[in-house]
Design a protein around this motif. Structure first.
Motif, PDB file in Angstrom:
ATOM      1  N   ALA A  82       0.851  -1.195   0.000  1.00 16.07           N
ATOM      2  CA  ALA A  82       0.000   0.000   0.000  1.00 16.07           C
ATOM      3  C   ALA A  82       0.885   1.242   0.000  1.00 16.07           C
ATOM      4  O   ALA A  82       1.803   1.351   0.800  1.00 16.07           O
ATOM      5  N   GLY A  83       0.629   2.122  -0.924  1.00 16.74           N
ATOM      6  CA  GLY A  83       1.382   3.372  -0.999  1.00 16.74           C
ATOM      7  C   GLY A  83       2.659   3.303  -1.809  1.00 16.74           C
ATOM      8  O   GLY A  83       3.440   4.240  -1.786  1.00 16.74           O
ATOM      9  N   ILE A  84       2.889   2.209  -2.557  1.00 19.11           N
ATOM     10  CA  ILE A  84       4.097   2.143  -3.383  1.00 19.11           C
ATOM     11  C   ILE A  84       3.947   3.066  -4.580  1.00 19.11           C
ATOM     12  O   ILE A  84       2.856   3.565  -4.859  1.00 19.11           O
ATOM     13  N   SER A 121       7.235  10.264   4.579  1.00 18.64           N
ATOM     14  CA  SER A 121       6.361   9.610   3.607  1.00 18.64           C
ATOM     15  C   SER A 121       6.272   8.115   3.851  1.00 18.64           C
ATOM     16  O   SER A 121       5.272   7.483   3.538  1.00 18.64           O
ATOM     17  N   ALA A 122       7.309   7.508   4.429  1.00 23.20           N
ATOM     18  CA  ALA A 122       7.258   6.079   4.736  1.00 23.20           C
ATOM     19  C   ALA A 122       6.193   5.807   5.788  1.00 23.20           C
ATOM     20  O   ALA A 122       5.534   4.772   5.765  1.00 23.20           O
ATOM     21  N   GLY A 123       5.992   6.740   6.712  1.00 28.18           N
ATOM     22  CA  GLY A 123       4.954   6.588   7.728  1.00 28.18           C
ATOM     23  C   GLY A 123       3.561   6.638   7.139  1.00 28.18           C
ATOM     24  O   GLY A 123       2.625   6.056   7.689  1.00 28.18           O
ATOM     25  N   ASP A 124       3.410   7.343   6.027  1.00 28.32           N
ATOM     26  CA  ASP A 124       2.106   7.424   5.369  1.00 28.32           C
ATOM     27  C   ASP A 124       1.691   6.092   4.769  1.00 28.32           C
ATOM     28  O   ASP A 124       0.531   5.899   4.449  1.00 28.32           O
ATOM     29  N   ARG A 125       2.657   5.182   4.578  1.00 32.46           N
ATOM     30  CA  ARG A 125       2.346   3.878   3.999  1.00 32.46           C
ATOM     31  C   ARG A 125       2.054   2.827   5.063  1.00 32.46           C
ATOM     32  O   ARG A 125       1.724   1.700   4.740  1.00 32.46           O
TER      33      ARG A 125
END
Length: 190
Positions: A51-53, A148-152
């Motif tokens: 998710a989020g890639i 941004s990694a936390g958003d995934r």
């Protein structure tokens, strides 16, 4: 994450080539079962972590799913894949990821999942203000992140996708009903 996508593409391509070699010897139903067990199982394995890639990685994986659908119907590479995916009742790859994440959120929200997943999500509390969203007891709080990694992460993307769902889907009475409503909601209408 791109390294994982690269190795997944390599593995799926290997199996697609091998299935293509024997396709003329098997019927459509057998090919669909083989694709389900060899291709879709690999694409669906831990796909909620994807998710989020990046959109380019999603496109790479979607093209593999499209090739698998064309293989089942013995269609050439120029045949549009959307009608084939619709005929097979397969969600596009991005929606498959959302389906998996939302199913985990549903199970966590209704206390059907392990405690460590339940602890990640929190119900939305509007505070002192009387907001229209305060009346909806199925909303989740979306934590703020600095990277941004936390958003995934599941704790962010899960509530974000969950809150975007219509309330009648979030309030489904059981898991089977939720799956049915969610798949209908996510299925593209073209």
């Amino acid at each position: 994450m791109s390294d994982y996508v690269r190795s997944l593409c390599k593995s799926v391509n290997f199996h697609l080539r091998n299935l293509h070699r024997i396709r003329r010897f098997i019927d459509q139903s057998t090919c669909a079962h083989a694709v389900g067990s060899l291709i879709l199982s690999r694409l669906d394995y831990c796909n909620s972590l994807l998710a989020g890639i990046s959109q380019s990685d999603v496109q790479r994986l979607q093209s593999l799913q499209n090739r698998a659908a064309r293989l089942i119907y013995q269609a050439d590479r120029y045949t549009p894949s959307s009608p084939l995916l619709r005929e097979l009742h397969w969600l596009p790859f991005q929606q498959r990821i959302h389906f998996k994440v939302l199913l985990q959120v549903y199970k966590s929200f209704y206390r059907l999942s392990p405690v460590y997943l339940q602890d990640i999500i929190a119900k939305y509390n509007p505070g002192r203000r009387n907001l229209r969203s305060g009346n909806d007891n199925t909303r989740l709080a979306i934590p703020s992140t600095c990277r941004s990694a936390g958003d995934r992460s599941f704790g962010v993307i899960g509530p974000r996708l969950w809150n975007a769902l219509p309330s009648h889907i979030r309030a489904a009475s059981n898991v089977q009903c939720f799956k049915k409503l969610l798949k209908t909601h996510l299925f593209p209408i073209e």
